[in-house]
Design a protein around this motif. Structure first.
Motif, PDB file in Angstrom:
ATOM      1  N   PRO A  23      68.999  21.326  65.781  1.00 47.69           N
ATOM      2  CA  PRO A  23      68.035  22.303  66.302  1.00 47.69           C
ATOM      3  C   PRO A  23      66.606  21.894  65.954  1.00 47.69           C
ATOM      4  O   PRO A  23      66.380  20.870  65.298  1.00 47.69           O
ATOM      5  CB  PRO A  23      68.437  23.596  65.587  1.00 47.69           C
ATOM      6  N   VAL A  24      65.638  22.705  66.396  1.00 49.79           N
ATOM      7  CA  VAL A  24      64.222  22.412  66.150  1.00 49.79           C
ATOM      8  C   VAL A  24      63.562  23.599  65.447  1.00 49.79           C
ATOM      9  O   VAL A  24      63.695  24.747  65.880  1.00 49.79           O
ATOM     10  CB  VAL A  24      63.468  22.129  67.474  1.00 49.79           C
ATOM     11  N   SER A  82      64.637  32.847  65.684  1.00 52.54           N
ATOM     12  CA  SER A  82      64.000  33.550  64.576  1.00 52.54           C
ATOM     13  C   SER A  82      62.559  33.112  64.435  1.00 52.54           C
ATOM     14  O   SER A  82      62.164  32.030  64.891  1.00 52.54           O
ATOM     15  CB  SER A  82      64.772  33.318  63.272  1.00 52.54           C
ATOM     16  N   ALA A  83      61.766  33.985  63.796  1.00 50.80           N
ATOM     17  CA  ALA A  83      60.351  33.718  63.546  1.00 50.80           C
ATOM     18  C   ALA A  83      60.038  34.133  62.120  1.00 50.80           C
ATOM     19  O   ALA A  83      60.379  35.247  61.708  1.00 50.80           O
ATOM     20  CB  ALA A  83      59.468  34.486  64.529  1.00 50.80           C
ATOM     21  N   TRP A 136      64.552  29.257  54.288  1.00 48.17           N
ATOM     22  CA  TRP A 136      65.260  28.266  55.079  1.00 48.17           C
ATOM     23  C   TRP A 136      66.760  28.548  55.231  1.00 48.17           C
ATOM     24  O   TRP A 136      67.282  28.413  56.348  1.00 48.17           O
ATOM     25  CB  TRP A 136      65.049  26.855  54.542  1.00 48.17           C
ATOM     26  N   PRO A 137      67.509  28.908  54.187  1.00 50.63           N
ATOM     27  CA  PRO A 137      68.948  29.141  54.397  1.00 50.63           C
ATOM     28  C   PRO A 137      69.235  30.148  55.501  1.00 50.63           C
ATOM     29  O   PRO A 137      70.184  29.968  56.283  1.00 50.63           O
ATOM     30  CB  PRO A 137      69.427  29.634  53.025  1.00 50.63           C
ATOM     31  N   ALA A 138      68.418  31.202  55.584  1.00 54.53           N
ATOM     32  CA  ALA A 138      68.618  32.188  56.656  1.00 54.53           C
ATOM     33  C   ALA A 138      68.237  31.612  58.016  1.00 54.53           C
ATOM     34  O   ALA A 138      68.932  31.825  59.011  1.00 54.53           O
ATOM     35  CB  ALA A 138      67.798  33.444  56.362  1.00 54.53           C
ATOM     36  N   ARG A 190      71.028  29.404  59.192  1.00 53.36           N
ATOM     37  CA  ARG A 190      72.149  30.163  59.756  1.00 53.36           C
ATOM     38  C   ARG A 190      71.837  30.641  61.167  1.00 53.36           C
ATOM     39  O   ARG A 190      72.694  30.594  62.051  1.00 53.36           O
ATOM     40  CB  ARG A 190      72.478  31.356  58.847  1.00 53.36           C
ATOM     41  N   ASP A 191      70.597  31.088  61.384  1.00 53.36           N
ATOM     42  CA  ASP A 191      70.212  31.545  62.706  1.00 53.36           C
ATOM     43  C   ASP A 191      70.312  30.405  63.722  1.00 53.36           C
ATOM     44  O   ASP A 191      70.770  30.592  64.856  1.00 53.36           O
ATOM     45  CB  ASP A 191      68.773  32.077  62.707  1.00 53.36           C
TER      46      ASP A 191
END
Length: 362
Positions: free
Chosen positions: A104-105, A211-212, A353-355, A358-359
């Motif tokens: 992902p990016v 996410s943001a 970052w861990p969340a 996951r997103d």
């Protein structure tokens, strides 16, 4: 807004005016010393897009990648021509070790200096090392100083043409997806000025980001105190005309770009907000890595950085209420201490970052 918040913002502006050259979170560079993104060595705007006497009308050239250079084992410098801004935009891109599996990016934005100064993720944090073993592409544009990474309604005599929302939400993602062979999953994060921008980017392109994350960003833009804050960043520091950004102050453009008023449009995007309280914390000491034992730097960070973060704390509390009211999936992290400075943003990136990961995998 409560009287305490008004007092806090007044303190922020008073200190900013009193110490215009402070070196807190994002050192100020005089406009003449800035190196705009369009001044990228060895690349130039495509010739067919430049008006001439015989052909005064500009031919629209599609946005495209014009250069890719390997900087390190996992870092590239990619230059993208933006049709909306008619100039080249350099990007710092961190790549995963495993290039054979799509990743992902994460679009990770710098603050008010736009990466045109030394106040960058590259210079101030360990983000290169942190992401070295993460399966993600991290894309950071260099440019956009004092622009709020938004689409300005008019070109500005000092800050030029700013169509960053168009660039970041329409022009850049398809180019990056193809170039990086990504999974198509995106997230966006930013600090300070860009902490406001990432929310507006997610509102403008609701299907683009999963996410943001806004680190020490103020979500209020259309109330008097939010406008005063923007005037300090864009007008006083950037020497730009704020009416060229969203039109007349108090006009509809300012309300349309106020994440607090448009919180309902963030439904479907996971939102992360982080802030300190402005009180001195663990990184506000002479022994801190970025203070380097300099009393003047420490004084600036505690006085100005503390006042700014206290106002950000107030903005974040308001945005927390708006997100809850509109039933937006969100996580708000309030540090009991900490100023508006890079060590705390590095910490925020690590803990968030861990969340985000996951997103991006979900």
């Amino acid at each position: 807004m409560r009287a305490t918040a008004r007092t806090t913002m007044a303190a922020v502006l008073a200190v900013a005016f009193a110490f215009p050259g402070v070196a807190v979170a994002e050192p100020q560079a005089a406009p003449a010393e800035r190196v705009p993104a369009e001044r990228v060595p060895a690349e130039s705007v495509p010739a067919e897009s430049v008006p001439t006497a015989s052909a005064p009308a500009r031919v629209v050239v599609p946005s495209r990648i014009v250069a890719v250079d390997k900087v390190g084992a996992q870092q590239e410098r990619i230059v993208v021509y933006s049709a909306a801004m008619n100039r080249n935009i350099p990007l710092t891109v961190l790549r995963p070790r495993d290039r054979g599996t799509p990743a992902p990016v994460l679009y990770l934005l710098n603050g008010a200096g736009g990466g045109e100064d030394e106040a960058t993720w590259q210079e101030k944090t360990d983000y290169s090392e942190f992401f070295a073993d993460k399966h993600v592409n991290v894309v950071t544009p260099i440019g956009g100083a004092f622009s709020y990474y938004t689409d300005w309604v008019n070109d500005d005599p000092v800050l030029g043409r700013n169509k960053w929302q168009t660039f970041l939400t329409q022009e850049l993602p398809p180019l990056m997806d193809k170039q990086l062979a990504s999974t198509g999953a995106n997230a966006v994060a930013g600090i300070s000025m860009a902490g406001t921008s990432v929310l507006n980017l997610a509102i403008a392109a609701p299907a683009l980001y999963r996410s943001a994350a806004a680190f020490s960003g103020c979500a209020r833009t259309s109330d008097p105190l939010g406008q005063a804050y923007i005037r300090t960043v864009v007008g006083d520091r950037g020497r730009g005309d704020i009416t060229n950004m969203w039109g007349p102050v108090d006009g509809p453009g300012w309300k349309a770009n106020d994440p607090y008023l448009n919180a309902a449009k963030l439904r479907g995007t996971k939102v992360y907000l982080t802030t300190g309280t402005g009180l001195p914390g663990e990184y506000d000491t002479l022994g801190a890595r970025l203070i380097k034992g300099d009393p003047a730097v420490l004084t600036d960070q505690i006085l100005l950085g503390g006042a700014i973060e206290a106002s950000v704390y107030s903005c974040t509390q308001q945005m927390r209420e708006a997100l809850a009211r509109e039933k937006v999936d969100s996580v708000v992290t309030v540090r009991p201490a900490g100023t508006h400075s890079w060590e705390y943003w590095q910490q925020d990136l690590h803990t968030t970052w861990p969340a985000l990961e996951r997103d991006l995998k979900g």
